[in-house]
Structures are given as structure tokens and as C-alpha cells.
Scaffold this motif. Structure first.
Motif, mmCIF file in Angstrom:
data_model
loop_
_atom_site.group_PDB
_atom_site.id
_atom_site.type_symbol
_atom_site.label_atom_id
_atom_site.label_comp_id
_atom_site.label_asym_id
_atom_site.label_seq_id
_atom_site.Cartn_x
_atom_site.Cartn_y
_atom_site.Cartn_z
ATOM 1 N N ARG A 320 0.908 -1.245 0.568
ATOM 2 C CA ARG A 320 0.226 0.237 0.182
ATOM 3 C C ARG A 320 0.875 1.189 -0.130
ATOM 4 O O ARG A 320 0.588 2.857 -0.465
ATOM 5 C CB ARG A 320 -1.153 -0.422 0.958
ATOM 6 C CG ARG A 320 -2.061 1.288 0.864
ATOM 7 C CD ARG A 320 -3.209 0.511 2.137
ATOM 8 N NE ARG A 320 -2.392 0.924 3.560
ATOM 9 C CZ ARG A 320 -2.007 -0.042 4.579
ATOM 10 N NH1 ARG A 320 -3.225 -1.082 3.773
ATOM 11 N NH2 ARG A 320 -2.244 -0.409 5.367
ATOM 12 N N GLU A 324 0.861 4.026 -3.096
ATOM 13 C CA GLU A 324 0.452 5.172 -2.484
ATOM 14 C C GLU A 324 1.173 6.625 -2.709
ATOM 15 O O GLU A 324 1.280 8.102 -3.467
ATOM 16 C CB GLU A 324 -0.036 5.686 -0.967
ATOM 17 C CG GLU A 324 -1.242 4.779 -0.911
ATOM 18 C CD GLU A 324 -1.499 4.366 0.528
ATOM 19 O OE1 GLU A 324 -0.975 5.018 1.487
ATOM 20 O OE2 GLU A 324 -2.546 3.918 1.032
ATOM 21 N N GLU A 325 2.789 5.948 -2.335
ATOM 22 C CA GLU A 325 3.932 7.725 -2.582
ATOM 23 C C GLU A 325 4.850 7.206 -3.373
ATOM 24 O O GLU A 325 5.275 8.387 -4.050
ATOM 25 C CB GLU A 325 4.712 7.093 -1.011
ATOM 26 C CG GLU A 325 4.220 7.362 0.218
ATOM 27 C CD GLU A 325 4.393 7.327 1.138
ATOM 28 O OE1 GLU A 325 5.930 7.082 1.261
ATOM 29 O OE2 GLU A 325 4.887 7.027 2.636
#
Length: 346
Positions: A320, A324-325
């Protein structure tokens, strides 16, 4: 009573022959039960001997004992245990330095000593000049190179390099010989050969020994040498020093520190020291959440401890964060660790 350090110098403390055998075995990475078997002792006796060794030598913990076993020659990388027959094991010494020789530490905030006495290297820009020279391994730096490395795109109005070098010469030669520690030749400035002991140079020597132990397939030696190399760090390398040169070296040495830590943990897993590795991996993955090899190591360690649900949670959290980053999927190392856990589930 144990001896203590006086004015920076450490005195010798004799150990009994049995204590030296126990310390050598600790230095080779053996657990208490393995030491008991190897030396025909009870587990309680091993624990008592180790406690006595730590007290006599003024050592903090088992890791400090491992480092000391290498420093005093009880353990030699690639040669197993070596116990001197007729001389006591000294208390952990400072790195050997000749009379008047300087020590400079860069694996943390810059610090300098001469014969155990701390020196004040001046303000941060002046320290940054010293750091460039200390990390150059004898290569001379011209005034222009020092200006570019310390000030970057915003050089000072005047040419302050000779002024800083003059000040550093006075600081570093205090109490020393007549020869300047910083030499100047046609190609620029450099530290005099053999005049300064730099902790980064010792770190590089230990890194070479670690690579040799890895090639030889000696995980215990890898763990011990990595522990010794990582013990040289006192925080962020070159902490607070300005300029492009310091920033680049700070990044390089931080990456080397992470890589060595990863190598130590991998060797601990090969030795079956899963619980020990797991505790450190939890802290490291929290500090470096986007480091996929560290996450994969933690998954493997948890899996070997029978903690499959936690291992899957670590993978999902890493997947995750990467999405996301960074906008990327897990790489092959992390996916491989995940597949190992899935295949083993009932």
C-alpha cells in the motif's frame, strides 16, 4: 574490582582462562547453549562467566563483548577462535594511534581528538572543509574544488579557503610535531599521509572483511564484523555539515549503513536467530517503510517464527505504501517473500 578508564586511557583487566574461552566463543557468535556444549559447562555457568566478563571489562552488553573479542585478538575473521596463552585480555582499547597522531570521526557529527584530547574544529563551513580533506584518501583538492564542494552554487565573496586551512592547521597541530597536518602542493590541499586516523577508513576496512566473510560463507563472522562496523556510527554521518560534498557523502554512508544492517540481519536468519532479527527489523522497516529488501527480510523472519498472519500484514502495508507514495507495485524480492508465506499456509 573492575578497572576504569582514566583520562581517555584504558587499563588492562586480567580474565581467567575460562573467561577468555567464554569471551572468544561469544565473539564467534555462539549462543549460551552452544557455548555450554562447546566448553562442557552448564548454561548457568556460562551466564555467570559472561556477567563477570562484562563487569571486569566495563562492557555494556553482549554486542560490546563481540566487538571487544575482535579488538583484543581473541577472534580473527576466517580463523575461528584464538586464545592467547600467556597474556591477559585488555579492556577494549581506543583505535591505535601514534604519539601526536590525530583522530577524526565523521560517522556522526564531526569530532577530532589528539592523544585522547578533544579539539574544536571551528564553525560548520570550516568543519566541512576538514571533512572533504579527511574523506579524500590523500587526493589533493584545489581551492576551486573546495569552494564547489563546501559552498556549491553560492561561493563566498572572498577566497576564504586559505584562511580556513590556516585555522585548521593551527587547531590540528596543537601539541603535535612541526610538520603541518594539511599539506599544500601544486594540485591543492590534502591531509598528510599517515597523520590522521579517520573512522570512515576503518569502516571501509571492516566492509572489505565483511565481503570476504560473505564469500567464504561464514555468517557468524559476518554478524560480528557488521556489529563492529555499525558500532562506529554515532548518528547521521557528517551531521549538520553544509555543502554538496557533505550531502553526497551523507547519503552514500547512510545507504552503506542500511546495507550492512541488512547483511547482518540476513546472516542472523541463516544462523537461525530469527527472534533477534525480527525485533530489529520491525524498527528498521518503520524507519524505512519504502525499503523493499528490509520488508522482505521481516516477512521471512516472521514466517520462520510461525507468525504468518503478521508476515502477510507486513506485505500488505508495504504494498500500500509503495502504491500511494511511489505509484509502483512490489518488486520481485518482496513478491517472492509473500509467495513463500502463501505457499506455507494450511
Amino acid at each position: 574490582m573492575p578497572t576504569t578508564a582514566v583520562t581517555g586511557h584504558l587499563t588492562a583487566t586480567p580474565l581467567s582462562p575460562q573467561e577468555r574461552r567464554v569471551l572468544a566463543a561469544v565473539g564467534c557468535g555462539l549462543r549460551d547453549d552452544e557455548i555450554a556444549t562447546a566448553l562442557a559447562l552448564s548454561g548457568e555457568s556460562v551466564a555467570e562467566h559472561l556477567a563477570g566478563i562484562l563487569e571486569k571489562l566495563g562492557l555494556r552488553d553482549r554486542d560490546a563483548a563481540i566487538v571487544h573479542a575482535f579488538d583484543c585478538g581473541l577472534v580473527v575473521p576466517g580463523h575461528g577462535v584464538r586464545i592467547p596463552a600467556h597474556r591477559p585480555c585488555p579492556q577494549a582499547p581506543a583505535p591505535p594511534t601514534a604519539a601526536g597522531r590525530l583522530r577524526i570521526s565523521l560517522l556522526g557529527p564531526l569530532r577530532a581528538w589528539q592523544d585522547g584530547r578533544g579539539l574544536d574544529p571551528g564553525h560548520l563551513r570550516q568543519q566541512a572543509v576538514l571533512a572533504v580533506l579527511a574523506l579524500s584518501a590523500g587526493r589533493p583538492f584545489s581551492r576551486r574544488e573546495l569552494l564547489d564542494g563546501v559552498w556549491g552554487a553560492e561561493p563566498p565573496a572572498g577566497n576564504v579557503v586559505p584562511v580556513y586551512v590556516y585555522r585548521l592547521r593551527k587547531i590540528l597541530s596543537a601539541g603535535g610535531g612541526p610538520e603541518p597536518v594539511i599539506e599544500h602542493g601544486p594540485r591543492g590541499y590534502r591531509l598528510a599521509s599517515g597523520a590522521v586516523d579517520v573512522d570512515v577508513a576503518r569502516f571501509e576496512q571492516l566492509s572489505a572483511a565483511i565481503a570476504e566473510a560473505e564469500r567464504a560463507g561464514e555468517p557468524r563472522a559476518v554478524v560480528n564484523l557488521c556489529t563492529r562496523a555499525l558500532g562506529l556510527f554515532r548518528g547521521e554521518p557528517l551531521a549538520g555539515l553544509p555543502g554538496p560534498f557533505a550531502e553526497g557523502e551523507r547519503l552514500r554512508l547512510t545507504e552503506r549503513r542500511i546495507a550492512l544492517t541488512q547483511g547482518k540481519l540476513e546472516a542472523q536468519l541463516r544462523l537461525g536467530r530469527n527472534a533477534e532479527a525480527t525485533a530489529e527489523l520491525f524498527a528498521l522497516t518503520a524507519e524505512h517503510p519504502l525499503n523493499e529488501p528490509l520488508a522482505a527480510l521481516l516477512i521471512r523472519a516472521l514466517h520462520r517464527n510461525g507468525r504468518q498472519a503478521e508476515a502477510l500484514t507486513v506485505f500488505e502495508r508495504a504494498r500500500r505504501r509503495l502504491a500511494e507514495e511511489l505509484g509502483v507495485a512490489p518488486g520481485p524480492v518482496l513478491r517472492g517473500a509473500h509467495r513463500t508465506v502463501l505457499r506455507a499456509r494450511p
